[in-house]
Write an enzyme that holds these catalytic residues in place. Structure first.
Site, PDB file in Angstrom:
ATOM      1  N   ARG A  76       0.852  -1.206   0.000  1.00  0.00           N
ATOM      2  CA  ARG A  76       0.000   0.000   0.000  1.00  0.00           C
ATOM      3  C   ARG A  76       0.879   1.243   0.000  1.00  0.00           C
ATOM      4  O   ARG A  76       0.604   2.228  -0.695  1.00  0.00           O
ATOM      5  CB  ARG A  76      -0.898   0.010   1.245  1.00  0.00           C
ATOM      6  CG  ARG A  76      -1.972  -1.036   1.207  1.00  0.00           C
ATOM      7  CD  ARG A  76      -2.698  -1.100   2.544  1.00  0.00           C
ATOM      8  NE  ARG A  76      -3.716  -2.149   2.502  1.00  0.00           N
ATOM      9  CZ  ARG A  76      -3.982  -2.982   3.487  1.00  0.00           C
ATOM     10  NH1 ARG A  76      -3.330  -2.898   4.632  1.00  0.00           N
ATOM     11  NH2 ARG A  76      -4.910  -3.910   3.345  1.00  0.00           N
ATOM     12  N   PHE A  84     -11.263  -4.072  -5.955  1.00  0.00           N
ATOM     13  CA  PHE A  84     -11.260  -4.999  -4.814  1.00  0.00           C
ATOM     14  C   PHE A  84     -10.708  -4.243  -3.600  1.00  0.00           C
ATOM     15  O   PHE A  84      -9.752  -4.654  -2.962  1.00  0.00           O
ATOM     16  CB  PHE A  84     -10.411  -6.247  -5.109  1.00  0.00           C
ATOM     17  CG  PHE A  84     -10.735  -6.935  -6.404  1.00  0.00           C
ATOM     18  CD1 PHE A  84     -11.774  -7.852  -6.486  1.00  0.00           C
ATOM     19  CD2 PHE A  84     -10.004  -6.661  -7.559  1.00  0.00           C
ATOM     20  CE1 PHE A  84     -12.072  -8.489  -7.690  1.00  0.00           C
ATOM     21  CE2 PHE A  84     -10.296  -7.294  -8.759  1.00  0.00           C
ATOM     22  CZ  PHE A  84     -11.326  -8.213  -8.833  1.00  0.00           C
ATOM     23  N   ASP A 117     -15.868  -2.523  -4.968  1.00  0.00           N
ATOM     24  CA  ASP A 117     -15.895  -3.797  -4.240  1.00  0.00           C
ATOM     25  C   ASP A 117     -17.317  -4.345  -4.289  1.00  0.00           C
ATOM     26  O   ASP A 117     -18.277  -3.584  -4.391  1.00  0.00           O
ATOM     27  CB  ASP A 117     -15.453  -3.612  -2.790  1.00  0.00           C
ATOM     28  CG  ASP A 117     -14.966  -4.909  -2.163  1.00  0.00           C
ATOM     29  OD1 ASP A 117     -13.740  -5.096  -2.034  1.00  0.00           O
ATOM     30  OD2 ASP A 117     -15.817  -5.763  -1.812  1.00  0.00           O
ATOM     31  N   SER A 118     -17.418  -5.695  -4.187  1.00  0.00           N
ATOM     32  CA  SER A 118     -18.749  -6.310  -4.235  1.00  0.00           C
ATOM     33  C   SER A 118     -19.357  -6.437  -2.841  1.00  0.00           C
ATOM     34  O   SER A 118     -20.491  -6.896  -2.723  1.00  0.00           O
ATOM     35  CB  SER A 118     -18.663  -7.684  -4.896  1.00  0.00           C
ATOM     36  OG  SER A 118     -17.751  -8.480  -4.186  1.00  0.00           O
ATOM     37  N   ASP A 136      -6.471  -6.066  -6.743  1.00  0.00           N
ATOM     38  CA  ASP A 136      -6.114  -6.951  -5.621  1.00  0.00           C
ATOM     39  C   ASP A 136      -7.236  -7.964  -5.399  1.00  0.00           C
ATOM     40  O   ASP A 136      -7.935  -7.928  -4.391  1.00  0.00           O
ATOM     41  CB  ASP A 136      -5.877  -6.085  -4.360  1.00  0.00           C
ATOM     42  CG  ASP A 136      -5.351  -6.909  -3.193  1.00  0.00           C
ATOM     43  OD1 ASP A 136      -4.846  -8.014  -3.425  1.00  0.00           O
ATOM     44  OD2 ASP A 136      -5.460  -6.436  -2.044  1.00  0.00           O
ATOM     45  N   CYS A 159      -2.995 -13.479  -4.840  1.00  0.00           N
ATOM     46  CA  CYS A 159      -2.736 -14.103  -3.535  1.00  0.00           C
ATOM     47  C   CYS A 159      -2.949 -15.615  -3.613  1.00  0.00           C
ATOM     48  O   CYS A 159      -3.140 -16.276  -2.607  1.00  0.00           O
ATOM     49  CB  CYS A 159      -3.595 -13.460  -2.453  1.00  0.00           C
ATOM     50  SG  CYS A 159      -5.365 -13.600  -2.743  1.00  0.00           S
TER      51      CYS A 159
HETATM   52  N1  SAH Z   1      -7.235  -4.473  -1.425  1.00  0.00           N
HETATM   53  C1  SAH Z   1      -7.845  -4.800  -0.161  1.00  0.00           C
HETATM   54  C2  SAH Z   1      -8.008  -6.284   0.041  1.00  0.00           C
HETATM   55  C3  SAH Z   1      -8.778  -6.990  -1.041  1.00  0.00           C
HETATM   56  S1  SAH Z   1      -9.478  -8.495  -0.547  1.00  0.00           S
HETATM   57  C4  SAH Z   1      -7.061  -4.165   0.968  1.00  0.00           C
HETATM   58  O1  SAH Z   1      -6.034  -3.522   0.740  1.00  0.00           O
HETATM   59  O2  SAH Z   1      -7.472  -4.320   2.123  1.00  0.00           O
HETATM   60  C5  SAH Z   1     -10.524  -8.860  -1.873  1.00  0.00           C
HETATM   61  C6  SAH Z   1     -11.790  -8.027  -1.944  1.00  0.00           C
HETATM   62  O3  SAH Z   1     -12.430  -8.341  -3.172  1.00  0.00           O
HETATM   63  C7  SAH Z   1     -12.832  -8.247  -0.869  1.00  0.00           C
HETATM   64  O4  SAH Z   1     -13.148  -7.027  -0.262  1.00  0.00           O
HETATM   65  C8  SAH Z   1     -14.066  -8.795  -1.617  1.00  0.00           C
HETATM   66  O5  SAH Z   1     -15.297  -8.298  -1.081  1.00  0.00           O
HETATM   67  C9  SAH Z   1     -13.843  -8.279  -2.983  1.00  0.00           C
HETATM   68  N2  SAH Z   1     -14.396  -9.041  -4.109  1.00  0.00           N
HETATM   69  C10 SAH Z   1     -14.377 -10.371  -4.326  1.00  0.00           C
HETATM   70  N3  SAH Z   1     -14.862 -10.665  -5.560  1.00  0.00           N
HETATM   71  C11 SAH Z   1     -15.205  -9.484  -6.139  1.00  0.00           C
HETATM   72  C12 SAH Z   1     -15.738  -9.106  -7.399  1.00  0.00           C
HETATM   73  N4  SAH Z   1     -16.003 -10.035  -8.330  1.00  0.00           N
HETATM   74  N5  SAH Z   1     -15.925  -7.810  -7.656  1.00  0.00           N
HETATM   75  C13 SAH Z   1     -15.659  -6.868  -6.723  1.00  0.00           C
HETATM   76  N6  SAH Z   1     -15.124  -7.159  -5.514  1.00  0.00           N
HETATM   77  C14 SAH Z   1     -14.907  -8.439  -5.231  1.00  0.00           C
END
Ligand code: SAH
Length: 394
Positions: free
Chosen positions: A210, A226, A248-249, A298, A338
């Site tokens: 970050r 995400f 985000d979803s 991410d 990941c």
């Molecule tokens: N970048 C974040 C961590 C990401 S974790 C940080 O720095 O804290 C992955 C995230 O993707 C989760 O919040 C989850 O809700 C979201 N997610 C999963 N599938 C998704 C999709 N198809 N579209 C949008 N968000 C999604």
């Protein structure tokens, strides 16, 4: 102590210090060990190899703990291991950082135990029966070492099912954490919802990345895909990004992100949250001919195992291709995976493939990894999972 003899040749991985013995490697179990019981492991030629936790239900029949025969894992042994893991994080914790992973399972020689620190609270994941049986001493030592106000069990994970354990969650020691625990990471404040949040509540494995990405976001328009509770968004805003869009979803994740913006005193005027599927949203942006200076991808784990690799590779490729199409020449893409099954070389290949499809020339500016509180044991490279590439569109 129950002793277990391995099949001929199966001592090799144990001698190389790999911490897992698969059920197919067992020749003879001398006795009737309960799940999670401490056993001693011998080669076919009856030479002592290691101590470990046995579990009849798991594909990993023995999780090895100690290779020195004179160091039988007892209460003092457990305390010492936890003390070492916590002491190794000493340099991470300071006034601008009070959250990190304190124990990372096999990588800290404590298979099945994950502990994350969120200011005065600890979030614990207990993934094996062996750890479950030693819970009392583990919790006691963690409390003594950290002075935590409360230790919360966040073991509601599918991983536990492999060991025949049910999901469990709730307070293990001390006070229940408030709905939102306030933490600081890289000088940025966050509300963490330990009970309802994803994983143990927060993704502290992205702490360093970050900060790295924020080095490039001053005065820029940023798209954080995400976003979860806004790790990349908030660091970008702290660095002076002109406009950040977070996608985000999860509605709860975006609600928390909004709260975090207020908590840090950032103006809401230059941040937009979009509750949507990233793949859909990237297509919408393409139709709208939107461009961004910096995009972060991410995603969650696309490849839970090696067998899912092909499908996951296509998903990563499509996602990255869509993002590349929204970047101008000189634009930056910080892209992560990941999935442990996707190693850095494979990830680079996927990116090269996406770049070709997007018709873009790409430079790798930096290679990114999981931080030092998620160490990788050389004898257990399965512990390496997070990788990222900071790319520039040429
Ligand atoms: N970048 C974040 C961590 C990401 S974790 C940080 O720095 O804290 C992955 C995230 O993707 C989760 O919040 C989850 O809700 C979201 N997610 C999963 N599938 C998704 C999709 N198809 N579209 C949008 N968000 C999604």
């Amino acid at each position: 102590m129950v002793s277990i003899i391995l099949k001929r040749g199966k001592e090799k991985a144990v001698l190389q210090r790999h911490p897992w013995v698969f059920s197919g490697a067992l020749q003879q179990v001398n006795g009737k060990p309960e799940n999670g019981q401490l056993v001693s492991v011998y080669s076919f030629d009856k030479e002592f190899l290691a101590y470990g936790h046995y579990n009849q239900q798991s594909r990993v029949a023995i999780r090895l703990l100690e290779w020195d025969e004179s160091q039988t894992p007892n209460e003092a042994w457990w305390r010492k291991r936890i003390q070492t893991a916590v002491a190794n994080r000493g340099h991470i914790l300071n006034h601008s950082n009070n959250t990190c992973r304190l124990v990372y399972s096999e990588s800290d020689f404590l298979p099945g135990l994950i502990v994350d620190k969120y200011a005065d609270y600890l979030s614990v994941q207990i993934l094996t029966t062996g750890i479950e049986r030693n819970k009392t001493v583990i919790i006691d030592e963690l409390q003594k070492l950290t002075g935590a106000k409360g230790i919360y069990d966040k073991s509601d994970l599918t991983a536990r099912a492999h060991d025949g354990l049910e999901a469990s969650s709730g307070i293990l020691w001390g006070a229940n954490p408030p709905e939102f625990v306030e933490v600081v990471e890289n000088g940025v404040k966050y509300h963490i919802n330990i009970a309802e949040g994803q994983k143990s509540g927060f993704y502290c494995d992205q702490r360093n990345n970050r900060k790295t990405v924020a080095n490039y976001t001053n005065g820029k328009t940023v798209l954080d895909c995400f976003s979860y509770s806004g790790g990349f968004t908030l660091n970008a805003l702290a660095s002076g990004a002109s406009q950040v869009t977070a996608v985000d979803s999860s509605a709860l994740a975006l609600e928390t992100l909004q709260k975090n913006i207020v908590l840090n005193g950032f103006g809401a005027y230059n941040t937009k949250t979009i509750h949507s599927d990233v793949n859909k949203q990237l297509r919408v942006f393409k139709e709208e001919e939107r461009v961004f200076d910096v995009i972060i991808l991410d995603p969650p784990k696309y490849a839970p195992s090696r067998s899912a690799l092909d499908k996951a590779a296509r998903a990563y490729k499509d996602l990255n291709r869509l993002a590349m199409q929204l970047l101008p020449v000189g634009g930056l893409l910080a892209t992560f995976s990941c999935s442990g099954a996707v190693d850095m070389e494979t990830f680079k290949q996927i990116i090269a493939w996406a770049a070709l499809d997007a018709g873009k020339e790409i430079q790798i500016v930096q290679q990114l990894h999981q931080p030092e509180d998620h160490p990788v044991r050389v004898s257990f490279t399965e512990g390496e999972y997070l990788k990222g590439l900071l790319l520039r569109i040429g």
